[in-house]
Write an enzyme that holds these catalytic residues in place. Sequence first.
Site, PDB file in Angstrom:
ATOM      1  N   GLU A  23     -16.055   4.776  -6.145  1.00 44.56           N
ATOM      2  CA  GLU A  23     -15.310   3.622  -6.631  1.00 44.56           C
ATOM      3  C   GLU A  23     -16.252   2.415  -6.712  1.00 44.56           C
ATOM      4  OE1 GLU A  23     -10.844   4.717  -4.861  1.00 44.56           O
ATOM      5  OE2 GLU A  23     -11.772   2.785  -4.413  1.00 44.56           O
ATOM      6  N   HIS A  78     -14.684  -1.025  -5.766  1.00 43.73           N
ATOM      7  CA  HIS A  78     -14.135  -1.366  -4.438  1.00 43.73           C
ATOM      8  C   HIS A  78     -15.231  -2.002  -3.583  1.00 43.73           C
ATOM      9  CE1 HIS A  78     -11.302  -0.788  -0.986  1.00 43.73           C
ATOM     10  NE2 HIS A  78     -12.449  -0.846  -0.317  1.00 43.73           N
ATOM     11  N   SER A 104      -5.771   1.433   4.803  1.00 44.28           N
ATOM     12  CA  SER A 104      -6.450   0.829   3.661  1.00 44.28           C
ATOM     13  C   SER A 104      -7.244  -0.412   4.056  1.00 44.28           C
ATOM     14  CB  SER A 104      -5.422   0.430   2.592  1.00 44.28           C
ATOM     15  OG  SER A 104      -6.040  -0.314   1.567  1.00 44.28           O
ATOM     16  N   ALA A 108      -5.583   5.140  -0.230  1.00 42.76           N
ATOM     17  CA  ALA A 108      -5.410   5.327   1.214  1.00 42.76           C
ATOM     18  C   ALA A 108      -3.939   5.357   1.590  1.00 42.76           C
ATOM     19  CB  ALA A 108      -6.099   4.205   1.967  1.00 42.76           C
ATOM     20  N   ASP A 155     -11.015  -5.295  -5.373  1.00 42.08           N
ATOM     21  CA  ASP A 155     -11.307  -4.429  -6.510  1.00 42.08           C
ATOM     22  C   ASP A 155     -11.662  -5.319  -7.690  1.00 42.08           C
ATOM     23  OD1 ASP A 155     -10.732  -2.219  -4.996  1.00 42.08           O
ATOM     24  OD2 ASP A 155      -8.734  -1.887  -5.851  1.00 42.08           O
ATOM     25  N   HIS A 200      -7.884  -2.773   2.127  1.00 42.40           N
ATOM     26  CA  HIS A 200      -7.259  -3.928   1.487  1.00 42.40           C
ATOM     27  C   HIS A 200      -6.342  -4.683   2.453  1.00 42.40           C
ATOM     28  CE1 HIS A 200      -8.544  -3.543  -2.703  1.00 42.40           C
ATOM     29  NE2 HIS A 200      -8.470  -2.225  -2.540  1.00 42.40           N
ATOM     30  N   GLN A 213       0.831  -1.209   0.000  1.00 41.32           N
ATOM     31  CA  GLN A 213       0.000   0.000   0.000  1.00 41.32           C
ATOM     32  C   GLN A 213       0.862   1.254   0.000  1.00 41.32           C
ATOM     33  OE1 GLN A 213      -3.245  -0.081  -0.427  1.00 41.32           O
ATOM     34  NE2 GLN A 213      -3.441   2.159  -0.440  1.00 41.32           N
TER      35      GLN A 213
END
Length: 349
Positions: free
Chosen positions: A312, A315, A254, A249, A263, A256, A228
Amino acid sequence: MTDPEPPASRRALRTAGVGVPSTRRGARRAARRRRALVLGGAGALVLWGGIALTSALTGAAGEAGGAADGPPVRSAAPAPWATALPVPTMLGAETATPSADPQPQPAPADGICADAAVTGALASGDDVAVIAAAGGAVAFREAVARGAAPCIDLADPARIWVLVNKLRPYAVLDYAPSSLVAAGSVPGGNQAILRADAAAALQSMAEAARAAGAEFGVQSGYRSFGMQQSIYDAHVDQRGVAATELVSARPGHSEHQSGLAADVVSCADGCGDLDDLAGTAADQWIRAHAWEHGWIVRYEEGYTHITGYAYEPWHLRYVGVDLARAYHDGGFHSLEEFFGLAPAPDYAD
């Protein structure tokens, strides 16, 4: 010649009794006496009714007053029609009956956490069981939102209800999930790893979308703190800090990194890029059905002032089937609103 004397008027003659037979005068006097008797009797009846009604009301008031108002005033029994009169009421008036119920007591501060079934499920690490023990996803959410669930830690990245945003970084910035697997059956899934529960849910959702003619693939899943950092820095080099922080982020902030975010891209005619998803059959299907598989679109259009990120559609965030259903049915558009937290449009520093 002198004029003759004018004749007496008819009224004067009647008054003097001249020219009127005596039998007619007697009959008229009798008629007048009968009318007087009738009128007098009617007046007496009205007067008696008023007295009787007044006495009845006065007696009732005296009885109600008791010793404080002196001895009750009793009247003779009123006429039958007087006792049948309806009690007058005021239009629109309401009679309030004091409640005998005790005042409601405030809910215990521990809320759902006072339930041994909830704490037991928490200790076992079974998030689905925790939600069920709390009375279901709606009750769980409401308890968290009103601060009646101190044992539910929204900062715990191991829980499906974890909430990470610009104001809520991971307590351990380089956190990594203990178990990650590839979402193999999803196009691109071999390169995207997720938490095991999220990976299984993404695969079942991809199969349902494919059957509906809305196939999608996954481009990105779990990202480590270091990954990230690299992505964030690359964006900053390309567009500057302000523009970057609408789409990427900072490391440690984040979703993720939790292994619960993915995504996705449309794969209708070969898998495209993230920016190609909006408006496709896959996009429409995801917005309509992702919640059925435990996923939500995390950053919706028009909610940047709450989430801190631009729209988004690609996401997705896994929260489990129960919470996703409550999120969808409740008409929520951000996890911040869902859990009653303040908006997070910007970082604290």
